[in-house]
Enzyme design. Sequence first.
Site, PDB file in Angstrom:
ATOM      1  N   HIS A  74       0.829  -1.211   0.000  1.00  0.00           N
ATOM      2  CA  HIS A  74       0.000   0.000   0.000  1.00  0.00           C
ATOM      3  C   HIS A  74       0.862   1.259   0.000  1.00  0.00           C
ATOM      4  CE1 HIS A  74      -3.920  -2.047   0.597  1.00  0.00           C
ATOM      5  NE2 HIS A  74      -3.134  -2.977   1.106  1.00  0.00           N
ATOM      6  N   TYR A 342       3.955  -4.585   9.927  1.00  0.00           N
ATOM      7  CA  TYR A 342       3.833  -3.146   9.647  1.00  0.00           C
ATOM      8  C   TYR A 342       4.994  -2.387  10.287  1.00  0.00           C
ATOM      9  CZ  TYR A 342      -0.990  -3.993   8.039  1.00  0.00           C
ATOM     10  OH  TYR A 342      -2.121  -4.428   7.364  1.00  0.00           O
TER      11      TYR A 342
HETATM   12  C1  HEM Z   1      -0.344 -11.339   7.305  1.00  0.00           C
HETATM   13  C2  HEM Z   1      -1.058 -10.549   6.524  1.00  0.00           C
HETATM   14  C3  HEM Z   1      -0.610  -9.150   6.160  1.00  0.00           C
HETATM   15  C4  HEM Z   1       0.650  -8.639   6.004  1.00  0.00           C
HETATM   16  C5  HEM Z   1       1.994  -9.358   6.146  1.00  0.00           C
HETATM   17  C6  HEM Z   1       0.512  -7.238   5.653  1.00  0.00           C
HETATM   18  C7  HEM Z   1       1.600  -6.390   5.421  1.00  0.00           C
HETATM   19  C8  HEM Z   1       1.477  -5.022   5.264  1.00  0.00           C
HETATM   20  C9  HEM Z   1       2.592  -4.092   5.307  1.00  0.00           C
HETATM   21  C10 HEM Z   1       4.045  -4.464   5.488  1.00  0.00           C
HETATM   22  C11 HEM Z   1       2.068  -2.838   5.163  1.00  0.00           C
HETATM   23  C12 HEM Z   1       2.843  -1.504   5.180  1.00  0.00           C
HETATM   24  C13 HEM Z   1       2.787  -0.963   6.598  1.00  0.00           C
HETATM   25  C14 HEM Z   1       3.505   0.378   6.772  1.00  0.00           C
HETATM   26  O1  HEM Z   1       4.639   0.534   6.285  1.00  0.00           O
HETATM   27  O2  HEM Z   1       2.946   1.249   7.442  1.00  0.00           O
HETATM   28  C15 HEM Z   1       0.636  -2.990   5.034  1.00  0.00           C
HETATM   29  C16 HEM Z   1      -0.219  -1.926   4.877  1.00  0.00           C
HETATM   30  C17 HEM Z   1      -1.587  -2.083   4.773  1.00  0.00           C
HETATM   31  N1  HEM Z   1      -2.308  -3.258   4.904  1.00  0.00           N
HETATM   32 FE1  HEM Z   1      -1.575  -5.061   5.311  1.00  0.00          FE
HETATM   33  N2  HEM Z   1      -0.825  -6.912   5.600  1.00  0.00           N
HETATM   34  C18 HEM Z   1      -1.538  -8.060   5.900  1.00  0.00           C
HETATM   35  C19 HEM Z   1      -2.899  -8.201   5.973  1.00  0.00           C
HETATM   36  C20 HEM Z   1      -3.783  -7.169   5.717  1.00  0.00           C
HETATM   37  C21 HEM Z   1      -5.212  -7.273   5.816  1.00  0.00           C
HETATM   38  C22 HEM Z   1      -5.979  -8.534   6.227  1.00  0.00           C
HETATM   39  C23 HEM Z   1      -5.717  -6.045   5.495  1.00  0.00           C
HETATM   40  C24 HEM Z   1      -7.140  -5.558   5.460  1.00  0.00           C
HETATM   41  C25 HEM Z   1      -8.140  -6.083   6.048  1.00  0.00           C
HETATM   42  C26 HEM Z   1      -4.598  -5.166   5.195  1.00  0.00           C
HETATM   43  C27 HEM Z   1      -4.709  -3.831   4.850  1.00  0.00           C
HETATM   44  C28 HEM Z   1      -3.645  -2.953   4.737  1.00  0.00           C
HETATM   45  C29 HEM Z   1      -3.783  -1.520   4.471  1.00  0.00           C
HETATM   46  C30 HEM Z   1      -5.070  -0.764   4.215  1.00  0.00           C
HETATM   47  C31 HEM Z   1      -2.487  -0.988   4.509  1.00  0.00           C
HETATM   48  C32 HEM Z   1      -2.083   0.488   4.317  1.00  0.00           C
HETATM   49  C33 HEM Z   1      -2.125   1.177   5.668  1.00  0.00           C
HETATM   50  C34 HEM Z   1      -1.700   2.647   5.527  1.00  0.00           C
HETATM   51  O3  HEM Z   1      -2.376   3.352   4.759  1.00  0.00           O
HETATM   52  O4  HEM Z   1      -0.724   3.052   6.153  1.00  0.00           O
HETATM   53  N3  HEM Z   1      -3.425  -5.880   5.350  1.00  0.00           N
HETATM   54  N4  HEM Z   1       0.294  -4.322   5.096  1.00  0.00           N
END
Ligand code: HEM
Length: 352
Positions: A74, A342
């Site tokens: 994202h 995250y």
């Molecule tokens: C094990 C499962 C998951 C992993 C490894 C993962 C990993 C990540 C990582 C590394 C980021 C970047 C975080 C940052 O630098 O601030 C991220 C952002 C995000 N993830 Fe996940 N994620 C997972 C599951 C999910 C799920 C289930 C959802 C939604 C229901 C989701 C929604 C999002 C969103 C919306 C962002 C952006 C947040 C922002 O705007 O700062 N992710 N994810």
Amino acid sequence: MHSARPFRAAPGSRGVFPAAPAVLALALNAIALAAIPAAFAADAPADQKPLPVALVNALNTLAGGPHAGFRANHAKGILVTGTFTPAKTAPSFSSAPHFAKTVPVLVRFSDTTGVPNIPDASPDASPHGMAIRFKLPDGGSTDIVSISTNGFPVGTPQDFLALLTAISKSGPGVPKPTPVEQFLGTHPAALKFVSTPKPPPQSFGSLAFYGVNAFKFTNAKGVSHFARYQVLPVAGEHALAAAETTKADPNYLIDELPKRIAAGPVKFRLVAQVSKEGDVTNDATAVWPPDREIVELGVISLTATEKEQAKEQKALLYNPLSLTPGIEASADPILAARPPAYAVSFAQRAGQ
Ligand code: HEM
């Protein structure tokens, strides 16, 4: 031009003290990183890296990253602000403070993948993201971090790593069945997820978002329910027509939202889909039937676009487990695995 490895089937895939986000995020990050064993050291073999590190590395590999200063997933997004006004039904569902009083919100919409300049209409940019920070009356905050699909491709972080790894090993020229075809062949939920059409939306404001992971909500009388968030656009759901998709500007979603907000508040209904006896609450692939009870929690009204986009986005760390009394985590392993990953990604973009 950064290119993303497709999240599609192969052919033929922040916090408690809002006043100081950077400091808080670093604190959160320090806590999460402290939990990561020494093997985090660069020389640990890939298969022995702690899971949060391995997940972020796999996301970076798919995005041709890490891209300095950007999220490992994202990466491309836009920050807007507004308010959340609770519905009359909210306090009897949970004693959480923002269900009893209107509060400010900080919302980041985003495209999927760690590619900072992915075209918004690219199939790889979906599911899109909506991260919501509710600023609470006591100076604290709580987050919802949602995506535009009602469900997730896998039920465990280990399977997520296996899927990401299979995708990265399924490039052009790889003999069939490719690793991702083999993975999808043995994971029906993942096959359903990647095969479900996700047409590009006309706007972030005409797209529905889902919390996917369940939470436990408890009211002042101690009555609890497991439920999943849904964030539904008051303007309705509207997708781009096929002809518009092919000629869409790479940044059409990022450019359109400030104009839409300037023309009037962009509103979403926040609701809780309540589980019934027997519904699975610890598996993000187990989508509940649409006939489940829906409780109105309130309305999010977005009225302004943040000025310092790049600086603010870099310093911001959303955390789906940044909760407040009245809301607790379910035993969903995907939910538990998110904050440490995250934090690793945040550490990377904070230059650590
Ligand atoms: C094990 C499962 C998951 C992993 C490894 C993962 C990993 C990540 C990582 C590394 C980021 C970047 C975080 C940052 O630098 O601030 C991220 C952002 C995000 N993830 Fe996940 N994620 C997972 C599951 C999910 C799920 C289930 C959802 C939604 C229901 C989701 C929604 C999002 C969103 C919306 C962002 C952006 C947040 C922002 O705007 O700062 N992710 N994810």
